[in-house]
Write a protein that holds these residues in place. Sequence first.
Motif, short mmCIF file in Angstrom:
data_model
loop_
_atom_site.label_atom_id
_atom_site.label_comp_id
_atom_site.label_asym_id
_atom_site.label_seq_id
_atom_site.Cartn_x
_atom_site.Cartn_y
_atom_site.Cartn_z
N LYS A 1 0.60 -1.22 -0.02
CA LYS A 1 -0.09 0.04 -0.04
C LYS A 1 0.68 1.18 -0.05
N ALA A 2 0.41 2.45 -0.43
CA ALA A 2 1.23 3.54 -0.66
C ALA A 2 1.51 4.04 0.71
N GLY A 3 2.86 4.62 0.98
CA GLY A 3 3.20 5.04 2.23
C GLY A 3 3.42 3.85 3.25
N GLY A 4 3.19 2.55 3.01
CA GLY A 4 3.17 1.56 3.73
C GLY A 4 4.62 0.97 4.14
N LEU A 5 4.99 0.13 5.30
CA LEU A 5 6.15 -0.12 5.75
C LEU A 5 6.77 -1.47 5.39
N VAL A 6 5.83 -2.24 4.52
CA VAL A 6 6.00 -3.70 4.28
C VAL A 6 6.81 -3.48 2.75
N THR A 7 7.70 -4.07 2.70
CA THR A 7 8.40 -3.98 1.35
C THR A 7 8.73 -5.40 0.77
N ALA A 8 9.24 -5.53 -0.47
CA ALA A 8 10.01 -6.59 -0.99
C ALA A 8 11.34 -7.09 -0.41
N GLY A 9 11.90 -6.06 0.40
CA GLY A 9 13.19 -6.43 1.10
C GLY A 9 12.88 -7.05 2.51
N ASN A 10 11.78 -6.34 3.15
CA ASN A 10 11.45 -7.07 4.36
C ASN A 10 10.49 -7.91 4.38
N SER A 11 10.09 -8.55 3.26
CA SER A 11 9.05 -9.64 3.03
C SER A 11 9.83 -10.84 2.52
N CYS A 12 9.47 -12.20 2.84
CA CYS A 12 10.06 -13.17 1.98
C CYS A 12 9.72 -13.16 0.64
N PRO A 13 10.57 -13.84 -0.25
CA PRO A 13 10.45 -13.97 -1.83
C PRO A 13 9.60 -15.14 -2.03
N ILE A 14 9.21 -15.15 -3.08
CA ILE A 14 8.41 -16.43 -3.80
C ILE A 14 9.30 -17.34 -4.37
N ASN A 15 9.19 -18.70 -4.08
CA ASN A 15 10.43 -19.52 -4.48
C ASN A 15 9.74 -20.86 -4.89
N ASP A 16 10.64 -21.61 -5.29
CA ASP A 16 10.66 -22.94 -5.62
C ASP A 16 11.74 -23.93 -5.11
N GLY A 17 11.31 -25.09 -4.69
CA GLY A 17 12.11 -25.69 -3.81
C GLY A 17 11.70 -27.29 -3.47
N ALA A 18 12.57 -27.91 -2.89
CA ALA A 18 11.98 -29.36 -2.28
C ALA A 18 12.82 -29.81 -1.23
N ALA A 19 12.14 -30.44 -0.17
CA ALA A 19 12.68 -31.14 0.92
C ALA A 19 12.23 -32.42 1.39
#
Length: 387
Positions: free
Chosen positions: A226-244
């Motif tokens: 949201k405009a003027g918000g505090l949460v960014t792509a830098g302080n959120s986890c990214p979207i990924n592929d993987g297996a465990a």
Amino acid sequence: MIAITPKVSIVSAKRLPIGKIHGMYSEESPEELFASLVRRQLADLTAYDNKQVDQIVLGNVTNQGGNLARRCALTAGFGVEKPAYTIDSQCASGLVAIASGVQAIMSGQATMVLAGGVESTSLANQVIDRQTKNVMSRFPMVPNNQLDLDMGIVAENMSQKYHISRKQQDLYAYHSQLKAIKASGQHLETSEIYPYIKNGTIYEQDQCIRKDTTLEKLGQIKPAFKAGGLVTAGNSCPINDGAAAVLLKNFEAGEDVQGYYLGHELVGVKPEEFLLGPIAATRQLLKKQSLSISEIDVVEMNEAFAVQGILCQEALGLRDEQINPLGGALAYGHPYGATGGILIARLLHSLNRIHRPALGIVTLCVAGGMGMSVLIANKHCDSKLEC
């Protein structure tokens, strides 16, 4: 000191390197990701093979339909007589799959279970909303008569409610990156990873760690939700592929294993406060196990958002060196259904670098309003030892 009563042995917990969405696994099916991992994992376990595995349980969120776990099991070479099923419990999918495997062993339905998860957000199918005919960005998390907030908006609301500033969130994300950069530089994470090999190319590094991260760069990223918000792509986890994959078996004293499952708690919280799920789940787990947080050596907490990490660390009284010592999802990423198994693998490899009996917890928040925590002991804890 507490007496340890292992319930189920963890023979092996391994993962692939975590890839960016549309990154190194952009053309790789989830079946092939899982099969590549498990073939290597079982080949290294000379005492076991896929014929001894009674069932396969996998978490997955974005590759819906067709019982993906069954397709993965057949691709990996398990016999047609081996049952497999898929669990979608959002971010907890992998942990719930592992807990389901544990329960199958403890109930006597199985002796050995291969559990974990796989995620290919790169190849996720688009879903059309039947009413609007538009592509859905996600499935609903709550019933129609309740407020269904996007996860980023929940993070924004929690930032405001608990007065967690942008600077605090960026600083938390920065430290997560620094821990991951240090771990990668010292190759501390390699013991939990099997490289992915395709056409002669070897992929062995997690793809999302940003080694050039600075606080200044994090501060320049625009708000994501949201405009003027505090949460960014830098302080959120990214979207990924993987297996465990986590190989579980009935406990027998004296075996060569990586560690032991001791217990878990899956709890519900308000959907609009789902980021607090790890607090409720961990407190309930500690209470039932008659433990205090000071008796836990390592806590691997999935960092969906920096604000979540800050709130949970403060509420649970976790020391910086106690939580995510090799960095968290803000650096590595979060391949949804695979994350539970990834965290088990990372926790065990951290715990087993401690040359004494040690305890650890894996915990995460779950979209829709849940939290889950699992208590794990390292290989030095068995029926004759104390932690």
